[in-house]
Design a protein around this motif. Structure first.
Motif, PDB file in Angstrom:
ATOM      1  N   ILE A  32       0.841  -1.187   0.000  1.00 50.96           N
ATOM      2  CA  ILE A  32       0.000   0.000   0.000  1.00 50.96           C
ATOM      3  C   ILE A  32       0.876   1.237   0.000  1.00 50.96           C
ATOM      4  N   ASN A  33       0.421   2.270  -0.702  1.00 54.85           N
ATOM      5  CA  ASN A  33       1.098   3.557  -0.775  1.00 54.85           C
ATOM      6  C   ASN A  33       0.050   4.653  -0.646  1.00 54.85           C
ATOM      7  N   PRO A  34       0.490   5.905  -0.395  1.00 59.64           N
ATOM      8  CA  PRO A  34      -0.501   6.971  -0.210  1.00 59.64           C
ATOM      9  C   PRO A  34      -1.480   7.133  -1.366  1.00 59.64           C
ATOM     10  N   GLN A  35      -1.065   6.833  -2.614  1.00 59.53           N
ATOM     11  CA  GLN A  35      -1.934   7.067  -3.757  1.00 59.53           C
ATOM     12  C   GLN A  35      -2.169   5.829  -4.611  1.00 59.53           C
ATOM     13  N   SER A  36      -1.787   4.640  -4.120  1.00 57.04           N
ATOM     14  CA  SER A  36      -1.968   3.443  -4.938  1.00 57.04           C
ATOM     15  C   SER A  36      -1.890   2.178  -4.097  1.00 57.04           C
ATOM     16  N   ILE A  37      -2.363   1.091  -4.687  1.00 60.71           N
ATOM     17  CA  ILE A  37      -2.250  -0.250  -4.124  1.00 60.71           C
ATOM     18  C   ILE A  37      -1.656  -1.146  -5.204  1.00 60.71           C
ATOM     19  N   SER A  38      -0.677  -1.963  -4.826  1.00 58.69           N
ATOM     20  CA  SER A  38       0.025  -2.759  -5.828  1.00 58.69           C
ATOM     21  C   SER A  38       0.053  -4.242  -5.467  1.00 58.69           C
ATOM     22  N   TYR A  39      -0.144  -5.058  -6.490  1.00 57.49           N
ATOM     23  CA  TYR A  39       0.098  -6.503  -6.388  1.00 57.49           C
ATOM     24  C   TYR A  39       1.355  -6.806  -7.200  1.00 57.49           C
ATOM     25  N   THR A  40       2.277  -7.557  -6.603  1.00 54.96           N
ATOM     26  CA  THR A  40       3.551  -7.819  -7.268  1.00 54.96           C
ATOM     27  C   THR A  40       3.844  -9.311  -7.290  1.00 54.96           C
TER      28      THR A  40
END
Length: 900
Positions: free
Chosen positions: A874-882
């Motif tokens: 999680i980041n302040p402006q996005s969500i990522s699947y890696t």
């Protein structure tokens, strides 16, 4: 927050003042002759627990400070050939002298027993045999199990949570801070004991004058002249064919020492970092740095998993180094050290990432997927020559080093976003030359000490970033022409730095005052241009994509150092007044900025030792930072294919003011093998510029800055408790950390406040109680909560993430000289409905040819053949699947041996 600090400090100082008493005096025999080396202990009546202890000096004098809530305590005195003495005394400050009665000590049987942990003054000694297991072979294997000592993943050794400042072997500093090679390759059988030198001042002329709060490690070998070392040769099955070779002979003599090291493998072991400087010594020794490139230009990089490096590193490395030390005078005061190393490394990496960006006022929510394949090529060489005199009557040290890099990075990227699917090929070529010379000398004159220091650094960086085809780029407000084949970013930076200072030290009754004057100068020139090629013709993008910037910093300063040290207190402070003169000029972009400002930047530390085992400290400092060249260029610079960076011409030079304070409570008791520390740190950074990125739905970004006062706050709590249980041959420790950070930010002209809180729990355990089994276990749990708050309610978001990692190593010894090992790495990520569990298992069999001291090991790694690592961030402006590519299952046969 102020309440939290006040509450913590109230507890802190209450501990210092609670029932703290001192007993001192003299111990003599019946004839009044002083008894040296007698032990004096303070115990609570009826309890088998030592509160504090002391050892008499050559005059028979002792001093013991203790803390107890009891009205009376027991004082016990023991000495060889003397009758033990016990007396109950009041819990108060007092002076007590004793005469001991002679009593022959009967020795029924000659039997030598070494205590596993002993303490004398500021030196704590660990008997290595008390902590090793049958499977351990090197110093590093055992160091991880010593209470109070921790070894980080990068090889840094910590004592009570703080990095050491020196690493000696038989009292000599051969490696000059790059101790990873010795720690990883010195056979444990050559080591008699490990000594921790607390509050270690490495400059002998400054001992008892300028205190230090850092510890050092001294490796005491069994023989004063030792030829030893470690070697491994291995081969294995995988894709491709695997190899692993390690050859590290060592010699440690009374006049000279040397280590030669060659390591190569393609099975995922990161040996090339062993030459990194991990301990930087004392500021009076001059300045040393890990020479590194200014990596301004980068290809898009595949992600790296939160796993041990051996699980994902696709490498082909060759690393060779040599370290040599010799005394060049009869008194053995002058030392010559020559160090050199060379690295040739090729690394491949691949990952897939799916990122969901939150909506902003300018852009709708969007999804971007990207698959990146990297090839990183590293070629670097370093040479170093050091002359040192470290004596009670003077100090001299000159260090000359040269580094050369010939690095190249490649990337193949496939991207899908709202604007379509694209394929891009990226490359960076980056040669760098670097030279440093550091000189420091201390000359005594009567009761004074003169110190002169000089540091010179020159570095030349050239970098070129190419992106093909140009249509891969979809930057906001900037797109190459339809016929553009390649976009090229050219970059060159030259840096010259010179720091010179002189000071004089006055010492009296434990106090040392050091007035100092100095001048620091740094000049950086940056040249860049962004171009594309169309049909073989050169086309530029115009002046807005060029830079010709000169950034200079000149700081004359005057300061006073204040130092004090006695048996209980250690205080040091540096009180500098700096005249900061910064100037940035770029005639092409009409940039002409300057700052002329006088700042006061104090740094204060105080430590109090009480009750023999306790240490409490407080610290605080104020720091001003006026940015570097990377905060002043105004022409657009493509630092990565994913974004452009630039400062507005109208923006002033950054001015960042940081105030920080901390406190620490530490306990280490070698008598009951208990160690713990508690820490708190608070910082507030005030900045005049704030980052303001503009992102489009494709995830491409242009970074600009606004002139606006903003703050970044940080609160950090941590605690660690460790204890060794000798009856069960068990070492255990637990850790806790809580870190909260708050900062102001912008995204697409939307102002928001970002808050991040991370809590972590750690547990470490190792046991060698059974002859047929040993266990090593490490586990950590983390919880992260990310919150963004904006004036527009629809842009607010809150996310959380949980993580769990552990490593279990179990070794069985069913028959003498045979070992069966099992290793289990587990990394779990949990965020809402998204849960990813990653498990890895290894098994090994080892036969030891005891007569020849040779091991034969067969190891099967990644038994389950897990090929990808999955995680959620999680980041302040996005969500990522890696999803990240891992090393496949592999089998290795290795022969391990010692040099003798």
């Amino acid at each position: 927050m102020k309440k939290n600090i006040f509450f913590f400090l109230m507890i802190f100082f209450s501990v210092l003042s609670f029932a703290q008493k001192t007993v001192s005096g003299k111990i003599t025999d019946e004839d009044g002759i002083a008894i040296p080396s007698a032990s004096v202990t303070i115990e609570e009546p009826g309890k088998d627990a030592i509160l504090a202890y002391g050892i008499t000096n050559s005059k028979g004098e002792y001093k013991v400070t203790f803390t107890s809530a009891e009205s009376n305590v027991d004082l016990k005195v023991k000495a060889f050939n003397q009758k033990p003495l016990t007396k109950q005394i009041s819990n108060s400050d007092q002076n007590l002298s004793f005469k001991m009665q002679s009593e022959a000590t009967e020795i029924k049987e000659v039997q030598l027993k070494t205590k596993m942990i002993t303490a004398r003054g500021d030196t704590i000694s660990y008997d290595l045999k008390a902590f090793d297991s049958k499977n351990d072979r090197t110093l590093a294997d055992v160091m991880k199990k010593i209470p109070g000592v921790e070894v980080n993943a990068d090889g840094t050794i910590l004592y009570q949570g703080n990095a050491i400042n020196k690493f000696y072997v038989n009292g000599k500093d051969l490696m000059e801070g790059g101790y990873g090679t010795i720690n990883n390759s010195l056979p444990k059988d050559a080591v008699q004991r490990v000594e921790v030198l607390e509050n270690h001042q490495p400059v002998k002329i400054l001992q008892d004058k300028v205190p230090s709060d850092q510890a050092a490690i001294n490796i005491k070998l069994k023989k004063s002249v030792t030829m030893t070392g470690r070697g491994e040769v291995g081969s294995g099955f995988g894709d491709p064919w695997l190899w692993n070779v390690k050859l590290t002979p060592m010699f440690f003599g009374q006049k000279s020492q040397w280590v030669v090291n060659y390591k190569t493998n393609n099975m995922g072991e990161q040996v090339e970092n062993e030459g990194n400087i991990l301990a930087f010594g004392n500021r009076f020794e001059g300045r040393r740095i890990n020479a590194a490139q200014n990596d301004w230009l980068n290809v898009e990089n595949a992600d790296v998993p939160n796993l041990p490096v051996k699980r994902y590193l696709m490498n082909n490395v060759h690393y060779v180094s040599a370290n040599y030390l010799t005394n060049i005078d009869k008194k053995k005061e002058w030392e010559l050290k020559a160090n050199a190393n060379y690295t040739n490394n090729a690394v491949e990496r691949e990952s897939y990432r799916q990122t969901d960006y939150f909506a902003t006022s300018d852009e709708a929510a969007s999804r971007v997927t990207q698959n990146i394949f990297n090839q990183f090529y590293t070629n670097k060489a370093k040479g170093e020559l050091i002359f040192t005199k470290n004596a009670k009557k003077g100090f001299f040290k000159n260090t000359t080093s040269f580094s050369q890099f010939w690095n190249a990075d490649r990337a193949i990227a496939d991207r899908t976003d709202p604007l379509g699917s694209r394929h891009g090929e990226e490359s960076v070529d980056s040669p760098t030359s670097s030279f440093q010379n550091s000189l420091s000398t201390i000359i005594p004159w009567k009761e004074k000490m003169f110190n002169v220091q000089s540091f010179i650094n020159y570095q030349n960086d050239r970098q070129t970033l190419d992106v093909t085809p140009a249509s891969y780029l979809k930057l906001p407000g900037f797109n190459p022409g339809n016929n553009a084949e390649t976009v090229r970013q050219n970059f060159r930076m030259k840096t010259f730095e010179a720091n010179h200072s002189a000071n004089i030290g006055f010492s009296k009754k434990g106090w040392t005052f050091t007035p100092e004057i100095g001048f620091n100068f740094k000049r950086t020139s940056l040249n860049s241009d962004l171009t594309n090629l169309q049909n073989g013709q050169y086309f530029g993008y115009g002046e807005e994509f060029n830079n010709d910037l000169t950034y200079s910093t000149a700081v004359p300063y005057a300061s006073v150092g204040v130092n004090y040290k006695n048996d209980a207190w250690m205080i040091y402070a540096n009180l500098p007044v700096n005249s900061n003169n910064i100037k940035a000029d770029d005639p092409v972009r009409n940039v002409s900025k300057s700052v002329n400002k006088v700042t006061f930047e104090p740094n204060i530390f105080a430590q109090y030792t009480f009750a023999s085992f306790w240490k409490a400290s407080v610290s605080g400092n104020i720091n001003n930072n006026f940015g570097e060249v990377n905060s002043a260029y105004a022409g657009y610079l493509m630092t990565s294919p994913s974004g452009l960076y630039a400062m507005d011409v109208e923006n002033p030079i950054p001015q960042n003011n940081t105030k920080s304070a901390g406190t620490r409570l530490e306990y280490r008791n070698p008598l009951n093998n208990l160690f713990f520390n508690v820490n708190y740190r608070y910082s507030d950074t005030k900045r005049n510029l704030i980052s303001s990125p503009t992102r489009n739905t494709s995830g491409f970004t242009i970074i600009g800055y606004r002139e606006e006062e903003n703050h970044a706050l940080s609160n950090a709590y941590s605690a660690e408790v460790g204890k060794y249980f000798p009856k069960f041959k068990t070492n255990a420790s637990v850790t806790y950390g809580n870190n909260t950070s708050k900062s102001d930010a912008y995204q697409n002209d939307d102002a928001y406040n970002s808050k991040n809180n991370t809590q972590s729990y750690g547990f470490k355990f190792n046991n060698t109680y059974f002859d047929w089994m040993s266990i090593d276990y490490n586990a950590s749990i983390s919880r992260t909560k990310q919150t963004s708050r904006s004036l527009r309610a629809e842009l607010n978001n809150e996310n959380s993430r949980k993580g769990f990692t552990h490593n279990l190593g179990v070794f069985f010894y069913p028959v003498e000289n045979h070992t069966i090992g099992f290793n289990w790495d587990q990394v779990n990520t949990n965020s809402g409905l998204n849960k990813y569990n990653n498990a890895f298992y290894d098994v090994s069999y080892q036969f030891s040819w005891a007569k020849k001291n040779v091991d034969f090991e067969l190891k099967w790694m990644n038994i389950a053949n897990k090929k990808v690592f999955e995680t959620y961030d999680i980041n302040p402006q996005s969500i990522s699947y890696t999803r990240i590519q891992l090393r496949p299952s592999q089998v290795m046969l290795t022969v391990k041996f010692n040099f003798k």
